[in-house]
Each structure stands twice: as C-alpha cells, then as structure tokens.
Design a protein around this motif. Sequence first.
Motif, mmCIF file in Angstrom:
data_model
loop_
_atom_site.group_PDB
_atom_site.id
_atom_site.type_symbol
_atom_site.label_atom_id
_atom_site.label_comp_id
_atom_site.label_asym_id
_atom_site.label_seq_id
_atom_site.Cartn_x
_atom_site.Cartn_y
_atom_site.Cartn_z
ATOM 1 N N GLU A 119 0.825 -1.209 0.000
ATOM 2 C CA GLU A 119 0.000 0.000 0.000
ATOM 3 C C GLU A 119 0.863 1.265 0.000
ATOM 4 O OE1 GLU A 119 -3.137 0.478 -0.327
ATOM 5 O OE2 GLU A 119 -3.892 -1.565 -0.201
ATOM 6 N N LEU B 158 3.382 1.703 -3.726
ATOM 7 C CA LEU B 158 2.888 1.476 -5.088
ATOM 8 C C LEU B 158 3.606 2.325 -6.124
ATOM 9 C CD1 LEU B 158 -0.971 1.157 -4.552
ATOM 10 C CD2 LEU B 158 0.644 -0.654 -5.144
ATOM 11 N N LYS C 32 -3.409 -3.588 -7.387
ATOM 12 C CA LYS C 32 -3.322 -2.367 -6.587
ATOM 13 C C LYS C 32 -2.854 -1.186 -7.434
ATOM 14 C CE LYS C 32 -4.463 -3.741 -2.397
ATOM 15 N NZ LYS C 32 -5.575 -3.086 -1.646
ATOM 16 N N ARG C 33 -1.882 -1.425 -8.316
ATOM 17 C CA ARG C 33 -1.369 -0.357 -9.166
ATOM 18 C C ARG C 33 -2.429 0.113 -10.166
ATOM 19 N NH1 ARG C 33 4.823 -2.712 -9.699
ATOM 20 N NH2 ARG C 33 5.728 -1.256 -8.176
ATOM 21 N N GLU D 78 -5.685 -0.134 -9.766
ATOM 22 C CA GLU D 78 -6.749 0.548 -9.022
ATOM 23 C C GLU D 78 -6.333 1.974 -8.672
ATOM 24 O OE1 GLU D 78 -7.639 -1.974 -5.706
ATOM 25 O OE2 GLU D 78 -8.949 -3.280 -6.889
ATOM 26 N N ARG D 79 -5.052 2.167 -8.335
ATOM 27 C CA ARG D 79 -4.575 3.532 -8.080
ATOM 28 C C ARG D 79 -4.667 4.354 -9.358
ATOM 29 N NH1 ARG D 79 0.983 5.265 -5.124
ATOM 30 N NH2 ARG D 79 -0.394 4.918 -3.347
ATOM 31 N N LEU E 151 -6.817 7.814 -9.937
ATOM 32 C CA LEU E 151 -6.168 9.068 -10.311
ATOM 33 C C LEU E 151 -6.710 9.607 -11.634
ATOM 34 C CD1 LEU E 151 -2.453 8.293 -9.310
ATOM 35 C CD2 LEU E 151 -4.037 9.872 -8.172
ATOM 36 N N ARG F 166 3.218 7.574 -10.519
ATOM 37 C CA ARG F 166 2.638 7.381 -9.184
ATOM 38 C C ARG F 166 2.116 5.963 -8.987
ATOM 39 N NH1 ARG F 166 -0.424 12.812 -7.030
ATOM 40 N NH2 ARG F 166 1.087 14.339 -7.829
ATOM 41 N N SER F 167 1.932 5.251 -10.092
ATOM 42 C CA SER F 167 1.456 3.866 -10.019
ATOM 43 C C SER F 167 2.585 2.854 -10.140
ATOM 44 C CB SER F 167 0.411 3.614 -11.118
ATOM 45 O OG SER F 167 -0.661 4.521 -10.999
#
Length: 233
Positions: A138, A141, A181-182, A184-185, A189, A203-204
Amino acid sequence: MCYELKHKRLMAPAGHFCLLPRGARFIERNVTRGGRTMSVCFAHFIADSGDSDPFKSLELPAVFRASSSNTASRLFKRLLESVRRWQAGESWGPLQAQRELFHLLTLALQDAAKVGALRFNSSRVGPEWLEAVLEHIENGLGDPTMDVNTLAAVAHLSASHFAHMFRRYAGISPKQLLLRKRMERAEALLISTHLSVKEIASRSGYDDPYHFSAIFKKWTRVSPMHYRNTRSK
C-alpha cells in the motif's frame, strides 16, 4: 464520490463500495473536475444483519470492490432491476433488492479480505509477516522497483517460498495483487485528478508511460485517456 470523515478522506471510484461505521459523521461530495461538479450515479444502503453483525470486527471506514467482475456485474444489474421493480410498487421488491445487495456485498467483502483491502480488528488468520507485506504494498505502489523479491525480503523468506505462502493465505499471487493495486490507483487518479498519464504512470509504479498504457489497456480493455473520458461525463 469523496467521503470526508474526521481525520480521513476517502475516494470511492466507480464500481466500489465505501463502507462507513454506523453512526459516523461524514461529508459527501461529488468529484469535481475543472471547477464543475461531475454527474455521478451512486446509491446508499444501510446494512443491518441483526444480532450477528459481521461488520463489528472490521476496521472501518474502507473502500473496496468485488474482483470477481463478471459475477459482480451480473449481481449489480439484478440489484438495479430489483430496485426498479421496488420503485414501481412491486410487493416483493424490497425483499428481493435486499437479497441481491447482501449477495453482492458478501462477494465484495470476501474478495477484499483475501487481498488485505479490508482488515479485521481481531487476529488475522495468517503468518505475522502478511500484514507487514500488505502495508508495504500500500505504501510503496509508486516504487517501480517493488516486486516479489522486495516483498519476500519484507517477509524474510526466499522469493519462491514467499510466493507460495502468500498465495496460500491471501488467495492471490503477490504479483497479481501488486498489479491490481497499481491499476486501481491509476483508475482512481484518472477519474479524480487532472494529472497527465505520464505522472499517473509514475505514481502507479511505472517509469515508462507507454508500458503503463499497454498494461492499463490490457487490464481495463481501454486506453487511460479513454477510461478518463468515458467516466468523466
């Protein structure tokens, strides 16, 4: 939607549940873009399971979604149809809508618990290192060097043994979870910010925006810009 609670701000992208503690005070806002409020379709439910409350041990608030996308999509369509029949005055509408809601919510809760998106106050079933690894994912990422080897180091295990044990307890491989997770981020965004695809890629956890775009398209079946444009209307 954006939910602002005391000391916490949550973003709930399309297709996600935002589970809030009973009695929590919060401010709810539509996502804004360029100074205007987006038109967002959403629904509120109050989940009450009686004396046997499965939500008591959960760490709330939490945002999560059902990863079994095909099943979740079918359940959601059935839920909407039940609500429409309810609004049309069908006697059994409320009961049927409640059944569909809890079926969909149960699926999402099970998926979220498997990957650590939803946590419990009681002792977790699994090795002590699992929570540390999930927290590391978390928090890291945006680090393009984070992979199975670095996660194995957090767990103080060999990469092969770690991958086997992680899948056993989390129900998904560490590589698959990291990818999810990446993505979903990146999805969040793209919907909630004006950041460029290059910045979102960074950022991912992707140095190369073209590589990121290819992976994102494989994940969602559309390009990042198409994803943003179709969900900003």
